[in-house]
Design a protein around this motif. Structure first.
Motif, PDB file in Angstrom:
ATOM      1  N   TRP A 139       8.339  -7.444   0.961  1.00  0.00           N
ATOM      2  CA  TRP A 139       8.604  -6.366   0.003  1.00  0.00           C
ATOM      3  C   TRP A 139       7.592  -5.234   0.148  1.00  0.00           C
ATOM      4  O   TRP A 139       7.924  -4.059   0.104  1.00  0.00           O
ATOM      5  CB  TRP A 139       8.603  -6.908  -1.428  1.00  0.00           C
ATOM      6  CG  TRP A 139       9.937  -7.437  -1.841  1.00  0.00           C
ATOM      7  CD1 TRP A 139      10.268  -8.739  -2.027  1.00  0.00           C
ATOM      8  CD2 TRP A 139      11.116  -6.673  -2.091  1.00  0.00           C
ATOM      9  NE1 TRP A 139      11.582  -8.832  -2.387  1.00  0.00           N
ATOM     10  CE2 TRP A 139      12.131  -7.583  -2.438  1.00  0.00           C
ATOM     11  CE3 TRP A 139      11.414  -5.311  -2.053  1.00  0.00           C
ATOM     12  CZ2 TRP A 139      13.415  -7.174  -2.750  1.00  0.00           C
ATOM     13  CZ3 TRP A 139      12.699  -4.906  -2.369  1.00  0.00           C
ATOM     14  CH2 TRP A 139      13.678  -5.823  -2.706  1.00  0.00           C
ATOM     15  N   GLU A 140       6.328  -5.611   0.307  1.00  0.00           N
ATOM     16  CA  GLU A 140       5.278  -4.612   0.456  1.00  0.00           C
ATOM     17  C   GLU A 140       5.535  -3.754   1.696  1.00  0.00           C
ATOM     18  O   GLU A 140       5.445  -2.522   1.646  1.00  0.00           O
ATOM     19  CB  GLU A 140       3.926  -5.308   0.556  1.00  0.00           C
ATOM     20  CG  GLU A 140       2.735  -4.375   0.538  1.00  0.00           C
ATOM     21  CD  GLU A 140       1.437  -5.155   0.508  1.00  0.00           C
ATOM     22  OE1 GLU A 140       0.733  -5.084  -0.512  1.00  0.00           O
ATOM     23  OE2 GLU A 140       1.132  -5.858   1.504  1.00  0.00           O
ATOM     24  N   ASP A 141       5.891  -4.403   2.804  1.00  0.00           N
ATOM     25  CA  ASP A 141       6.163  -3.670   4.051  1.00  0.00           C
ATOM     26  C   ASP A 141       7.353  -2.723   3.892  1.00  0.00           C
ATOM     27  O   ASP A 141       7.313  -1.570   4.346  1.00  0.00           O
ATOM     28  CB  ASP A 141       6.426  -4.638   5.206  1.00  0.00           C
ATOM     29  CG  ASP A 141       5.176  -5.384   5.660  1.00  0.00           C
ATOM     30  OD1 ASP A 141       4.064  -4.979   5.256  1.00  0.00           O
ATOM     31  OD2 ASP A 141       5.322  -6.388   6.393  1.00  0.00           O
ATOM     32  N   ILE A 142       8.417  -3.193   3.236  1.00  0.00           N
ATOM     33  CA  ILE A 142       9.620  -2.366   3.032  1.00  0.00           C
ATOM     34  C   ILE A 142       9.282  -1.142   2.173  1.00  0.00           C
ATOM     35  O   ILE A 142       9.669  -0.019   2.496  1.00  0.00           O
ATOM     36  CB  ILE A 142      10.750  -3.196   2.374  1.00  0.00           C
ATOM     37  CG1 ILE A 142      11.304  -4.202   3.376  1.00  0.00           C
ATOM     38  CG2 ILE A 142      11.857  -2.296   1.836  1.00  0.00           C
ATOM     39  CD1 ILE A 142      12.212  -5.259   2.747  1.00  0.00           C
ATOM     40  N   LEU A 143       8.566  -1.372   1.089  1.00  0.00           N
ATOM     41  CA  LEU A 143       8.228  -0.269   0.180  1.00  0.00           C
ATOM     42  C   LEU A 143       7.296   0.751   0.840  1.00  0.00           C
ATOM     43  O   LEU A 143       7.497   1.956   0.710  1.00  0.00           O
ATOM     44  CB  LEU A 143       7.612  -0.815  -1.106  1.00  0.00           C
ATOM     45  CG  LEU A 143       8.589  -1.579  -2.002  1.00  0.00           C
ATOM     46  CD1 LEU A 143       7.836  -2.342  -3.084  1.00  0.00           C
ATOM     47  CD2 LEU A 143       9.615  -0.647  -2.612  1.00  0.00           C
ATOM     48  N   LEU A 144       6.289   0.271   1.555  1.00  0.00           N
ATOM     49  CA  LEU A 144       5.380   1.189   2.231  1.00  0.00           C
ATOM     50  C   LEU A 144       6.095   1.973   3.328  1.00  0.00           C
ATOM     51  O   LEU A 144       5.868   3.177   3.494  1.00  0.00           O
ATOM     52  CB  LEU A 144       4.187   0.423   2.822  1.00  0.00           C
ATOM     53  CG  LEU A 144       3.136  -0.023   1.808  1.00  0.00           C
ATOM     54  CD1 LEU A 144       2.121  -0.960   2.453  1.00  0.00           C
ATOM     55  CD2 LEU A 144       2.440   1.161   1.173  1.00  0.00           C
ATOM     56  N   LYS A 145       6.983   1.304   4.054  1.00  0.00           N
ATOM     57  CA  LYS A 145       7.756   1.986   5.095  1.00  0.00           C
ATOM     58  C   LYS A 145       8.618   3.078   4.473  1.00  0.00           C
ATOM     59  O   LYS A 145       8.701   4.200   4.991  1.00  0.00           O
ATOM     60  CB  LYS A 145       8.625   0.979   5.849  1.00  0.00           C
ATOM     61  CG  LYS A 145       9.404   1.594   6.991  1.00  0.00           C
ATOM     62  CD  LYS A 145      10.202   0.543   7.753  1.00  0.00           C
ATOM     63  CE  LYS A 145      11.000   1.192   8.878  1.00  0.00           C
ATOM     64  NZ  LYS A 145      11.800   0.204   9.611  1.00  0.00           N
TER      65      LYS A 145
END
Length: 197
Positions: A139-145
């Motif tokens: 989730w963190e990776d998706i949101l930051l991307k």
């Protein structure tokens, strides 16, 4: 912290020396009231609240009319920028960690010696307790991307919205700073809400 062009207040010291400063908020107990309460108490500004506005669209014109002395609003917010550029509102102090792009001459509270006074608006995405580390990371990776993508940055820029993407540790750090400041004034806020100062 903003004042209108005609205000006699131009510095934090001016506000501290005032007999009483009026501070505009939409309602008692909402986020902007909490921010005003924290800032006024930490800066030792004697204040009374003027409340009852239906959002920024009513409160900002209230400041311009002179309904109250001070309004707390993100300086980079799209609603603020036209009045800042025209000189109709004047920033007194920035309650963020660094000087704002649109008000580079306005000092931060930290620069003025108030090391614990960081009051900023931030949005955090949260998950339920017990979320697995793998799912958290996904989730963190998706949101930051997403927040760092060109379409999203272009969309934000079209509205003049500043973006400061951060990961979970950044969000946790920001929350700790706010909770520490909030905790310091928790009882006085409760007393004010009860009307028993």
């Amino acid at each position: 912290m903003l004042v209108r062009r005609e205000s006699k207040y131009r510095t934090v010291e001016d506000l501290q020396k005032a007999k009483r400063v009026t501070w505009g908020v939409e309602g008692i107990g909402i986020a902007r009231w909490v921010h005003a309460f924290l800032a006024a108490n930490e800066l030792k500004i004697p204040f009374d609240v003027v409340a009852g506005y239906g959002g920024t669209g009513e409160t900002l014109p209230g400041l311009l009319r002179g309904d109250f002395d001070v309004f707390t609003q993100p300086i980079d917010h799209p609603s603020t920028l036209p009045f800042l550029r025209s000189g109709e509102i004047v920033p007194i102090v920035n309650l963020g960690e660094s000087r704002a792009k649109n008000a580079p001459d306005t000092p931060t509270a930290i620069e003025l010696g108030y090391k614990n006074l960081i009051v900023k608006v931030f949005r955090a995405m949260v998950g339920p307790p017990g979320l697995s580390k793998d799912l958290h990371k996904q989730w963190e990776d998706i949101l930051l991307k997403t927040m760092n993508s060109k379409p999203y940055k272009d969309w934000a820029a079209s509205f003049g919205i500043p973006l400061v993407p951060g990961d979970g540790s950044k969000a946790a750090g920001d929350m700790k700073v706010f909770v520490d400041l909030y905790s310091k004034y928790r009882q006085p806020m409760l007393d004010a809400l009860k009307g028993t100062k």
